[in-house]
Design a protein around this motif. Structure first.
Motif, PDB file in Angstrom:
ATOM      1  N   HIS A 161       0.832  -1.209   0.000  1.00  0.00           N
ATOM      2  CA  HIS A 161       0.000   0.000   0.000  1.00  0.00           C
ATOM      3  C   HIS A 161       0.864   1.255   0.000  1.00  0.00           C
ATOM      4  CE1 HIS A 161      -3.641  -2.397   1.557  1.00  0.00           C
ATOM      5  NE2 HIS A 161      -3.970  -1.885   0.391  1.00  0.00           N
ATOM      6  N   PRO A 163      -3.278   0.134  -4.648  1.00  0.00           N
ATOM      7  CA  PRO A 163      -4.236   1.182  -4.267  1.00  0.00           C
ATOM      8  C   PRO A 163      -4.665   1.041  -2.810  1.00  0.00           C
ATOM      9  CG  PRO A 163      -4.772   0.323  -6.436  1.00  0.00           C
ATOM     10  CD  PRO A 163      -3.671  -0.551  -5.890  1.00  0.00           C
ATOM     11  N   PRO A 164      -4.604   2.113  -2.040  1.00  0.00           N
ATOM     12  CA  PRO A 164      -4.874   2.024  -0.602  1.00  0.00           C
ATOM     13  C   PRO A 164      -6.283   1.572  -0.264  1.00  0.00           C
ATOM     14  CG  PRO A 164      -4.693   4.316  -1.315  1.00  0.00           C
ATOM     15  CD  PRO A 164      -4.235   3.476  -2.453  1.00  0.00           C
ATOM     16  N   GLU A 165      -7.232   1.781  -1.191  1.00  0.00           N
ATOM     17  CA  GLU A 165      -8.603   1.371  -0.905  1.00  0.00           C
ATOM     18  C   GLU A 165      -8.797  -0.145  -1.028  1.00  0.00           C
ATOM     19  OE1 GLU A 165      -8.455   2.444  -5.325  1.00  0.00           O
ATOM     20  OE2 GLU A 165      -7.648   3.226  -3.432  1.00  0.00           O
ATOM     21  N   LEU A 166      -7.807  -0.836  -1.581  1.00  0.00           N
ATOM     22  CA  LEU A 166      -7.918  -2.287  -1.729  1.00  0.00           C
ATOM     23  C   LEU A 166      -7.428  -2.968  -0.452  1.00  0.00           C
ATOM     24  CD1 LEU A 166      -6.772  -3.041  -5.405  1.00  0.00           C
ATOM     25  CD2 LEU A 166      -9.079  -2.911  -4.485  1.00  0.00           C
ATOM     26  N   THR A 167      -8.355  -3.433   0.353  1.00  0.00           N
ATOM     27  CA  THR A 167      -8.027  -4.140   1.598  1.00  0.00           C
ATOM     28  C   THR A 167      -8.679  -5.514   1.667  1.00  0.00           C
ATOM     29  OG1 THR A 167      -9.868  -3.042   2.729  1.00  0.00           O
ATOM     30  CG2 THR A 167      -7.694  -1.996   2.890  1.00  0.00           C
ATOM     31  N   ASP A 168      -9.755  -5.719   0.913  1.00  0.00           N
ATOM     32  CA  ASP A 168     -10.445  -7.002   0.910  1.00  0.00           C
ATOM     33  C   ASP A 168      -9.621  -8.042   0.155  1.00  0.00           C
ATOM     34  OD1 ASP A 168     -13.077  -8.651   1.144  1.00  0.00           O
ATOM     35  OD2 ASP A 168     -12.576  -8.738  -0.984  1.00  0.00           O
ATOM     36  N   HIS A 213      -7.328  -7.670  -8.352  1.00  0.00           N
ATOM     37  CA  HIS A 213      -6.361  -6.649  -8.776  1.00  0.00           C
ATOM     38  C   HIS A 213      -5.137  -7.298  -9.425  1.00  0.00           C
ATOM     39  CE1 HIS A 213      -3.709  -3.124  -8.553  1.00  0.00           C
ATOM     40  NE2 HIS A 213      -2.812  -3.920  -8.003  1.00  0.00           N
ATOM     41  N   GLU A 273     -10.801  -8.727  -3.450  1.00  0.00           N
ATOM     42  CA  GLU A 273     -10.568  -7.596  -4.352  1.00  0.00           C
ATOM     43  C   GLU A 273      -9.088  -7.495  -4.711  1.00  0.00           C
ATOM     44  OE1 GLU A 273     -12.819  -5.717  -5.909  1.00  0.00           O
ATOM     45  OE2 GLU A 273     -14.267  -7.099  -5.006  1.00  0.00           O
TER      46      GLU A 273
END
Length: 339
Positions: free
Chosen positions: A41, A46-51, A58, A54
């Motif tokens: 991160h 992308p910082p919004e990718l935490t799941d 990516h 997902e």
């Protein structure tokens, strides 16, 4: 000739049934360490990718969805004082803890959604249970558990018999939504020098559990796999004799040689094997590791994956290079399987 352009699920079953396949699955069976994702991160992820799923999308990985069903309830189960500590010392303690054990809840909405994805071939579904080595350790703690094989055999037998009865109920619950493709028993009963118990203890305390639970899973058509870190080479025979059909993650740093295992166990399935410690050492080292695994992988029964979670010493760019090489060798293995 094998089918080209398989779905994620078709590919899994072709590989695991020793049939020709279009390419190897490209998977992360265990995901990534929290520290690894924190590094990525800070780099290019992308910082919004935490799941987890997902992030898999990516990176363009095949999607395998898992749920670990715990015999310890999230409500009321006491928190151990520290990692490796126990929460009981006696059978009386165990009886007091019973209201916090063996929940049978299943998130029906989630499994209905996953079942639809599985039916389309978009995902492989798997679940995990505590195994009969792992589970008593979570209650007794690491040190007391190892003594309990000798000092508290009746309690050990009781806990694992209760665990087996719970597992049988949970299999029926889960299968009311769909038939998962495979499952794992969390055991972690080996370390760098082999198993933490002997064959006599395995046969006395673990084998009765597997003989009770594994036949129902196999009857349902669910592939059964042992999840144990460390060197599982010696214990592989024990598990195969107990009816288990596969092993993961086969850690290279513990000395596991998948080619040796394949010679000794020609029909066992394997997941993992790729030495995580070479992933930050450059393209030549990563290629050499894929070359080591290619002959076994091309013969089927092996889903190559990192032999545990990708360590934080691996940068985002190094991981992308790993995936680039993985895709290349996945295609080569597929070509060889169809030759």
């Amino acid at each position: 000739m094998g089918k080209v352009g398989m779905t994620t699920r078709e590919r899994f079953h072709a590989v695991m049934n020793f049939q020709p396949f279009d390419r190897l699955p490209i998977v992360e069976w265990a995901g990534w360490w929290t520290e690894t994702l924190a590094r990525w991160h800070a780099e290019k992820l992308p910082p919004e990718l935490t799941d987890r799923y997902e992030i898999l999308k990516h990176f363009g990985l095949d999607i395998y969805k898992q749920e670990w069903f715990s015999p310890r309830s999230a409500k009321g189960f006491p928190k151990p004082a520290h990692h490796g500590a126990g929460v009981i010392t006696s059978e009386a303690d165990y009886e007091k803890l019973l209201p916090c054990l063996y929940p049978t809840d299943v998130d029906g909405a989630r499994w209905e959604r996953w079942a639809a994805e599985q039916a389309r071939g978009d995902t492989v579904l798997w679940f995990t249970f505590d195994g009969p080595f792992w589970y008593p350790r979570t209650l007794l703690g690491i040190e007391r558990h190892l003594y309990a094989f000798y000092d508290q055999p009746d309690l050990m037998q009781r806990m694992n018999n209760d665990l087996a009865e719970w597992a049988l109920k949970m299999i029926d619950r889960i299968c009311s939504f769909c038939t998962p493709d495979y499952m794992t028993f969390g055991e972690d009963m080996s370390y760098n020098n082999g198993p933490m118990l002997g064959k006599e203890q395995f046969d006395t305390f673990l084998l009765p559990f597997y003989r009770k639970v594994v036949p129902l899973l196999r009857e349902r058509g669910i592939l059964t796999i042992i999840d144990s870190d460390g060197d599982i080479t010696r214990a592989a025979t024990w598990f195969e004799e107990a009816g288990l059909e596969g092993i993961l993650p086969l850690e290279r740093q513990a000395g596991v040689d998948v080619a040796l295992l394949r010679r000794r166990h020609p029909r066992m399935r394997f997941i993992g094997c790729y030495d995580k410690m070479c992933m930050n050492k450059g393209e030549a080292a990563m290629r050499a590791e894929f070359e080591r695994l290619l002959p076994v992988a091309a013969g089927g029964g092996l889903i190559v994956s990192c032999d545990h979670q990708t360590p934080p010493g691996v940068s985002y760019d190094q991981y992308q290079l790993y995936l680039q090489l993985f895709r290349e060798y996945a295609e080569i293995a597929g070509d060889l399987s169809r030759a």
